[in-house]
Design an enzyme around this catalytic site. Structure first.
Site, PDB file in Angstrom:
ATOM      1  N   CYS A  75      22.078  16.185  -0.716  1.00 43.13           N
ATOM      2  CA  CYS A  75      22.104  15.954   0.779  1.00 43.13           C
ATOM      3  C   CYS A  75      23.607  15.756   1.372  1.00 43.13           C
ATOM      4  O   CYS A  75      23.777  15.635   2.563  1.00 43.13           O
ATOM      5  CB  CYS A  75      21.121  14.947   1.168  1.00 43.13           C
ATOM      6  SG  CYS A  75      19.478  15.583   0.508  1.00 43.13           S
TER       7      CYS A  75
ATOM      8  N   HIS B  54      22.122  11.965   8.233  1.00 47.79           N
ATOM      9  CA  HIS B  54      21.168  12.767   7.524  1.00 47.79           C
ATOM     10  C   HIS B  54      19.814  12.596   7.780  1.00 47.79           C
ATOM     11  O   HIS B  54      19.493  11.472   7.999  1.00 47.79           O
ATOM     12  CB  HIS B  54      21.417  12.667   6.008  1.00 47.79           C
ATOM     13  CG  HIS B  54      20.557  13.339   5.070  1.00 47.79           C
ATOM     14  ND1 HIS B  54      20.157  14.752   5.257  1.00 47.79           N
ATOM     15  CD2 HIS B  54      19.934  12.757   4.053  1.00 47.79           C
ATOM     16  CE1 HIS B  54      18.971  15.010   4.379  1.00 47.79           C
ATOM     17  NE2 HIS B  54      18.912  13.595   3.706  1.00 47.79           N
TER      18      HIS B  54
ATOM     19  N   ASN C 273      13.227  17.160   6.530  1.00 50.12           N
ATOM     20  CA  ASN C 273      14.672  16.942   5.612  1.00 50.12           C
ATOM     21  C   ASN C 273      15.022  18.117   4.952  1.00 50.12           C
ATOM     22  O   ASN C 273      14.344  18.629   4.070  1.00 50.12           O
ATOM     23  CB  ASN C 273      14.435  16.079   4.408  1.00 50.12           C
ATOM     24  CG  ASN C 273      15.427  15.763   3.741  1.00 50.12           C
ATOM     25  OD1 ASN C 273      16.607  16.386   3.791  1.00 50.12           O
ATOM     26  ND2 ASN C 273      15.474  14.440   2.919  1.00 50.12           N
TER      27      ASN C 273
HETATM   28  O1  UT7 Z   1      17.252  13.646   1.374  1.00 48.23           O
HETATM   29  C1  UT7 Z   1      17.203  12.979   0.378  1.00 48.23           C
HETATM   30  C2  UT7 Z   1      16.875  11.347   0.316  1.00 48.23           C
HETATM   31  N1  UT7 Z   1      15.511  11.097   0.550  1.00 48.23           N
HETATM   32  C3  UT7 Z   1      15.015   9.992   0.988  1.00 48.23           C
HETATM   33  O2  UT7 Z   1      15.755   9.275   1.680  1.00 48.23           O
HETATM   34  C4  UT7 Z   1      13.590   9.693   1.238  1.00 48.23           C
HETATM   35  C5  UT7 Z   1      13.617   8.123   1.163  1.00 48.23           C
HETATM   36  N2  UT7 Z   1      12.321   7.503   0.937  1.00 48.23           N
HETATM   37  C6  UT7 Z   1      11.244   7.792   1.947  1.00 48.23           C
HETATM   38  O3  UT7 Z   1      11.482   8.356   2.945  1.00 48.23           O
HETATM   39  C7  UT7 Z   1       9.712   6.895   1.657  1.00 48.23           C
HETATM   40  O4  UT7 Z   1       9.876   6.186   0.607  1.00 48.23           O
HETATM   41  C8  UT7 Z   1       8.974   8.108   1.755  1.00 48.23           C
HETATM   42  C9  UT7 Z   1       8.524   8.554   3.227  1.00 48.23           C
HETATM   43  C10 UT7 Z   1       9.074   8.971   0.840  1.00 48.23           C
HETATM   44  C11 UT7 Z   1       7.606   7.041   1.225  1.00 48.23           C
HETATM   45  O5  UT7 Z   1       7.308   6.306   2.135  1.00 48.23           O
HETATM   46  P1  UT7 Z   1       6.877   4.637   1.581  1.00 48.23           P
HETATM   47  O6  UT7 Z   1       6.655   3.907   2.781  1.00 48.23           O
HETATM   48  O7  UT7 Z   1       8.163   4.308   0.808  1.00 48.23           O
HETATM   49  O8  UT7 Z   1       5.579   4.893   0.799  1.00 48.23           O
HETATM   50  P2  UT7 Z   1       5.521   4.471  -0.680  1.00 48.23           P
HETATM   51  O9  UT7 Z   1       6.318   5.502  -1.540  1.00 48.23           O
HETATM   52  O10 UT7 Z   1       5.516   3.145  -0.817  1.00 48.23           O
HETATM   53  O11 UT7 Z   1       3.851   4.911  -0.783  1.00 48.23           O
HETATM   54  C12 UT7 Z   1       2.853   4.033   0.139  1.00 48.23           C
HETATM   55  C13 UT7 Z   1       1.507   4.622  -0.056  1.00 48.23           C
HETATM   56  C14 UT7 Z   1       1.307   4.801  -1.377  1.00 48.23           C
HETATM   57  O12 UT7 Z   1      -0.159   4.551  -1.756  1.00 48.23           O
HETATM   58  P3  UT7 Z   1      -0.629   3.061  -2.433  1.00 48.23           P
HETATM   59  O13 UT7 Z   1       0.110   3.244  -3.728  1.00 48.23           O
HETATM   60  O14 UT7 Z   1       0.082   2.111  -1.559  1.00 48.23           O
HETATM   61  O15 UT7 Z   1      -2.041   3.269  -2.652  1.00 48.23           O
HETATM   62  C15 UT7 Z   1       1.192   6.381  -1.771  1.00 48.23           C
HETATM   63  O16 UT7 Z   1       0.462   6.788  -2.594  1.00 48.23           O
HETATM   64  O17 UT7 Z   1       1.432   5.686   0.669  1.00 48.23           O
HETATM   65  C16 UT7 Z   1       0.983   6.742  -0.309  1.00 48.23           C
HETATM   66  N3  UT7 Z   1       1.512   8.212  -0.028  1.00 48.23           N
HETATM   67  C17 UT7 Z   1       0.819   9.028   0.905  1.00 48.23           C
HETATM   68  N4  UT7 Z   1      -0.216   8.794   1.630  1.00 48.23           N
HETATM   69  C18 UT7 Z   1      -0.629   9.903   2.343  1.00 48.23           C
HETATM   70  C19 UT7 Z   1       2.421   8.832  -0.415  1.00 48.23           C
HETATM   71  N5  UT7 Z   1       2.665   9.902   0.367  1.00 48.23           N
HETATM   72  C20 UT7 Z   1       1.498   9.950   1.273  1.00 48.23           C
HETATM   73  C21 UT7 Z   1       1.151  10.948   2.123  1.00 48.23           C
HETATM   74  N6  UT7 Z   1       0.097  10.949   2.652  1.00 48.23           N
HETATM   75  N7  UT7 Z   1       2.040  12.093   2.295  1.00 48.23           N
END
Ligand code: UT7
Length: 330
Positions: free
Chosen positions: A115, A257, A287
């Site tokens: 990225c 980004h 993204n």
């Molecule tokens: O360009 C490359 C660089 N990439 C990035 O910068 C991405 C950076 N990371 C992020 O943007 C975030 O970490 C995400 C958007 C990917 C995830 O958000 P988060 O607030 O960090 O969520 P998490 O990974 O901690 O997951 C929280 C919960 C989990 O469920 P449990 O374990 O709490 O029951 C996930 O399974 O959200 C769940 N989850 C979803 N739920 C509904 C993860 N993806 C989804 C989804 N829909 N699409």
């Protein structure tokens, strides 16, 4: 220090017309529009047609940048293309673009910095011009992330989209204020595990097993990447401004980004920027990897939100891990 300074002569971008909305994902994986919007800021993203490839979009973005600059393709001497989804392993996507746009006097190569690739490309392209050896350099970024997105993995599939952006760089007239003023780049390969596509390279070439193990898809540890992202954006912006003896108060427009609106908001808050001082496209394109910055920059220029005389800071981070920032006087 070189007396030649590189400046942006024209910007361009290209996006697919097909829209994939959050509602569409509700039928594909266990997710909701509400989760996606509140956690990421994304409402929809663009997806290329099956017969298209990255070079198709990069070529279009380059043509638009050349048109905006009023420079014919035959005068371009170098094309740099940042991508993690090249049309194929080789030839480079930049080589295919060189042919597609008729830049018959240009050398061309791809660069791989995920990225952050466009920021690496801008820094390199400007340095080539400052060396006095090159006059017109096209710096492009394009990715069809839909090609490496695992649409069975809800934690990644809702995030990514397809698109391309480009700028034409050329020498500023001596004495003019416009130009690429400074850049700052960094990497930490120990964090490669947080964001990678493990299959298809020399360590895990394509086999039936690699396909069965879904290794040809992008894998991301979201929360680790998130933590790194905010600090990388803030530190890199402070560094590039510090090199110029400037502060956050000098920023007219931040072009970050587009990975997550919460990352963009956190960085903007740290700098005390108002919403109109931050270019945001994530709600409509998701993204798009290295192309997210040049796409957002092109829109800001065409909509008149980035004007001659403005101090614009481009900043990003991504797989590698890599990060970088570029300060430009438009
Ligand atoms: O360009 C490359 C660089 N990439 C990035 O910068 C991405 C950076 N990371 C992020 O943007 C975030 O970490 C995400 C958007 C990917 C995830 O958000 P988060 O607030 O960090 O969520 P998490 O990974 O901690 O997951 C929280 C919960 C989990 O469920 P449990 O374990 O709490 O029951 C996930 O399974 O959200 C769940 N989850 C979803 N739920 C509904 C993860 N993806 C989804 C989804 N829909 N699409």
């Amino acid at each position: 220090m070189s007396t030649i300074r590189a400046k942006i002569l024209g910007t361009g971008s290209a996006l697919p017309t097909k829209v994939l909305s959050n509602k569409d994902f509700e039928h594909m994986v266990d997710t909701t529009d509400e989760w996606i919007v509140t956690r990421t800021g994304i409402r929809e993203r663009r997806i290329a047609e099956p017969e298209e490839a990255t070079s198709d979009y990069v070529a279009r973005a380059c043509e638009r940048a050349l048109e905006a600059a009023g420079v014919p393709a035959s005068e371009v001497e170098m094309i740099l293309c940042a991508t993690v989804t090249p049309d194929m392993m080789f030839p480079a996507t930049a080589n295919l673009v060189q042919d597609a746009i008729g830049a018959k006097n240009a050398a061309s190569f791809d660069l791989s910095a995920a990225c952050s690739g466009f920021l690496y490309g801008m820094s390199l392209g400007a340095s080539l011009i400052e060396s006095g050896r090159y006059r017109y350099v096209l710096v492009a970024a394009g990715d069809l992330l839909s090609r490496i997105t695992d649409y069975e993995d809800r934690s990644t599939c809702v995030l990514f989209g397809d698109g391309a952006g480009a700028v034409l760089l050329g020498p500023a007239t001596p004495g003019e204020t416009a130009g690429l003023l400074s850049f700052s780049l960094g990497s930490d390969g120990s964090g490669g595990k947080y964001l990678q596509m493990p299959g298809g390279g020399s360590r895990r070439p394509a086999t039936h097993e690699s396909v069965d193990e879904r290794l040809h898809f992008l894998k991301m540890q979201g929360s680790e990447t998130f933590k790194f992202a905010v600090n990388a954006m803030v530190d890199s912006t402070e560094k590039v401004l510090g090199q110029l003896g400037m502060t956050n108060e000098d920023i007219d427009l931040l072009v970050p980004h587009q990975a997550n609106i919460r990352i963009i908001d956190a960085a903007s808050r740290r700098f005390g920027l108002r919403s109109e001082q931050v270019a945001v496209t994530i709600h409509k394109y998701g993204n798009t990897s290295a192309s997210s910055i040049p796409i957002a920059l092109d829109e800001a220029v065409r909509e008149g939100r980035a004007k001659a005389g403005d101090l614009v800071v481009l900043v990003g981070f991504g797989g590698g891990l890599t990060w970088g920032s570029v300060a430009i006087r438009l």
